[in-house]
Design an enzyme around this catalytic site. Structure first.
Site, PDB file in Angstrom:
ATOM      1  N   ASP A 153     -10.464  58.324  -0.005  1.00 24.99           N
ATOM      2  CA  ASP A 153     -11.585  58.354  -0.946  1.00 24.99           C
ATOM      3  C   ASP A 153     -12.835  57.704  -0.349  1.00 24.99           C
ATOM      4  OD1 ASP A 153     -12.483  58.632  -3.825  1.00 24.99           O
ATOM      5  OD2 ASP A 153     -12.781  56.491  -3.547  1.00 24.99           O
ATOM      6  N   GLU A 209     -12.571  62.470   2.161  1.00 27.31           N
ATOM      7  CA  GLU A 209     -13.606  62.834   1.201  1.00 27.31           C
ATOM      8  C   GLU A 209     -14.921  62.252   1.696  1.00 27.31           C
ATOM      9  OE1 GLU A 209     -15.306  62.225  -3.273  1.00 27.31           O
ATOM     10  OE2 GLU A 209     -14.538  60.569  -2.090  1.00 27.31           O
TER      11      GLU A 209
HETATM   12  C1  BGC Z   1     -13.779  59.903  -6.430  1.00 26.24           C
HETATM   13  C2  BGC Z   1     -14.368  59.587  -7.763  1.00 26.24           C
HETATM   14  C3  BGC Z   1     -14.547  58.086  -7.860  1.00 26.24           C
HETATM   15  C4  BGC Z   1     -15.336  57.539  -6.661  1.00 26.24           C
HETATM   16  C5  BGC Z   1     -15.267  56.067  -6.572  1.00 26.24           C
HETATM   17  C6  BGC Z   1     -14.879  59.437  -5.517  1.00 26.24           C
HETATM   18  O1  BGC Z   1     -15.221  60.020  -4.497  1.00 26.24           O
HETATM   19  O2  BGC Z   1     -13.488  61.261  -6.264  1.00 26.24           O
HETATM   20  O3  BGC Z   1     -13.591  60.072  -8.812  1.00 26.24           O
HETATM   21  O4  BGC Z   1     -15.246  57.791  -9.021  1.00 26.24           O
HETATM   22  O5  BGC Z   1     -14.811  58.042  -5.463  1.00 26.24           O
HETATM   23  O6  BGC Z   1     -14.004  55.668  -6.189  1.00 26.24           O
END
Ligand code: BGC
Length: 548
Positions: free
Chosen positions: A204, A246
């Site tokens: 993430d 991500e």
């Molecule tokens: C996740 C979100 C989250 C954020 C903070 C993102 O990229 O997909 O759902 O709110 O990270 O952790």
């Protein structure tokens, strides 16, 4: 069924993001749980899913859907136990499926014991675990991401009497990766889950691991160094496990996350996603063709992750300002539909529930370079509820049956994490898995059949990509792999289109339709001519070779 031993399984896999809380409730407390998910694996196998992606299921105050982690190696009690997770992993393996889980490296919840210790004991073992400053004067060139809710990336902590840095909500303090102990702790948690048997991680929010004054604090060299260290541990201790990053960034920035085949195995292709919606609204391939032309080649051991929707808003960070305004005006006519720099809606309502456009978007997703990542519920065209807070409107309970509780849970509906969808045409009484499984003409069956066509043809996962150009309203491209050549033709417009495609660069003795119903299909003098109905697409195997 045996699990793939192919180390590059992820290149041909179909992923499915499933929110444990919202999928299936096994103990009737109104909340989906790991045992509930385990009970639905036969369904996911039937659909043709190869790998599940589980967003955070760890102990958490749930102020950001679980992305506010309070313990990296536990399970939120209402979702189950570590043993339930082990059972889920065994049950997926028995079905030849894999599981990746979210790992939130950038920040913790403020309820995490590390943060609590850091606030109260600045010179103690956790004192340097977060980014503390006396004044909020550094890193001011870093943008705010959750623009709807926060105005600064610094917040003051009364206990420690200092400011702490956070790229997301103020209850999500960023970890300080300048402190080597932070990475050690993170690596221990990584090892914990890999030892338990997960097949990898969706990492993430990785662009923000390291801060540096005078920069936008994204994609910095130190961030890549950290990820390479994680990859080294994965490769040396758990070969075959994957890292999917991500990084909501432009292609030239994202490809840095593959490193030299020594960082992440996969990365989401964020910029292409909104352009698919843009393309079918404008009836023009221009923006899609452009972003793919701007996408550099990736290292041989890597793969893109492509998607249409996920648990967040449909992000419009990776489009131009003009494109963003157009997307908002076309897809978010009600101001409530806007969320941060995006749109809080699900796939089906975005296209007015129009089957042709739902299928076309999936046709693009399944044929473009990358491994598709589906979002639970989209396979039946589930609706949304824009009135729920933040991004919760796309996280409502899965609709299994028409009965009370939609087959999600037999508890009282007011105990559910989010209310069931009740908008006209989208409620469980008309839209549910059972009804669609019983109807061979349903969207669910269509998707299953189309996934099966793709599954038999590794060219979609591993093949080269060539944009054929041509008419603006029709996006035509070739996927090719070791003598297999598939032409994918997509009519992005609301009117019928005829095209003439020069396929002389490939062997063209025959043209076999493997998906779709193009009219007037002819192949002569290496020109492929065909017509497509509004929003129709087709896949054509050239040369009659096939690769099944
Ligand atoms: C996740 C979100 C989250 C954020 C903070 C993102 O990229 O997909 O759902 O709110 O990270 O952790």
């Amino acid at each position: 069924m045996t699990v793939s031993t192919d180390a590059e399984w992820f290149k041909t896999a179909v992923f499915y993001e499933v929110l444990v809380r919202s999928f299936a409730d096994s103990n009737n407390d109104g909340i989906g749980d790991l045992k509930g998910l385990s009970s639905k694996l036969d369904y996911l196998q039937w659909l043709g899913i190869d790998c599940l992606w589980l967003p955070p299921f760890f102990p958490s105050p749930l102020r950001d859907g679980g992305y506010d982690v309070a313990d990296y190696t536990g399970v939120l009690p209402e979702l189950g136990t570590v043993d339930d997770m082990r059972d889920l992993l065994t049950a997926t393996r028995e079905r030849g499926m894999k599981v990746i889980i979210d790992f939130v490296m950038n920040h913790t919840s403020d309820a995490h014991p590390w943060f609590q210790a850091s606030r109260s004991d600045p010179s103690g073992p956790y004192g340097a675990f977060y980014v503390w400053r006396d004044q909020p004067e550094e890193y001011l060139d870093a943008r705010v991401i959750f623009i709807d809710s926060i105005s600064s990336n610094w917040s003051f902590d009364e206990v420690r009497g200092q400011y702490f840095w956070h790229r997301f909500y103020a209850h999500q303090p960023d970890l300080n990766f300048e402190s080597p102990r932070v990475l050690e702790e993170i690596l221990d948690a990584v090892r914990f889950w890999l030892e338990l048997g997960v097949d990898g991680f969706r990492l993430d929010a990785v662009p923000y691991l390291i801060e540096q004054d005078g920069t936008n604090c994204e994609n910095l060299p130190g961030t890549h160094e950290i990820l390479k260290k994680v990859r080294k541990v994965v490769d040396e201790e758990f070969p075959g496990k994957i890292m999917l990053c991500e990084a909501n960034q432009w292609p030239n920035e994202v490809i840095e996350y593959f490193g030299d085949d020594d960082e992440c195995h996969m990365a989401f292709h964020f910029p292409v996603m909104p352009r698919l919606y843009l393309g079918i609204r404008e009836g023009s391939r221009a923006s899609i063709s452009q972003i793919l032309a701007d996408t550099p080649a990736i290292p041989p051991g890597c793969q893109w992750g492509t998607f249409l929707r996920n648990h967040d808003e449909l992000t419009l960070e990776m489009v131009t300002e003009d494109e963003r305004q157009y997307m908002w005006s076309e897809y978010a006519p009600d101001p409530r539909m806007k969320c941060n720099l995006g749109i809080r809606r699900r796939l089906a309502p975005l296209v007015d529930g129009d089957r042709r456009r739902i299928e076309l978007l999936h046709g693009l997703l399944l044929a473009l370079p990358g491994s598709p990542v589906l979002y639970y519920g989209d396979e039946i065209g589930m609706g949304d509820n824009i009135w729920l807070q933040d991004r919760d409107g796309v996280r409502t309970p899965m609709q299994w049956t028409e009965g009370p509780g939609a087959g999600f849970s037999s508890a009282e509906v007011d105990t559910f994490p989010y209310p069931l969808i009740d908008s006209p045409g989208y409620g469980p009484e008309v839209l549910n898995v059972a009804a669609q499984q019983a109807d061979p003409a349903s969207l669910l069956h269509w998707l299953r059949d189309t996934l099966a066509i793709r599954r038999d043809r590794p060219v979609f996962g591993r093949g080269d990509f060539t944009d054929l150009g041509g008419a603006d309203a029709v996006f035509s491209f070739v996927r090719s792999l070791e003598g297999t050549v598939v032409v994918c033709v997509n009519n992005l417009s609301a009117t019928a289109q005829s095209v003439e495609l020069d396929v002389s660069a490939w062997s063209t003795s025959a043209a076999d339709v493997i998906y779709g119903s193009p009219a007037e299909l002819t192949l002569d003098a290496e020109l492929l001519r065909l017509s497509l109905a509004p929003y129709a697409f087709c896949w054509i195997n050239l040369g009659g070779s096939g690769d099944a």
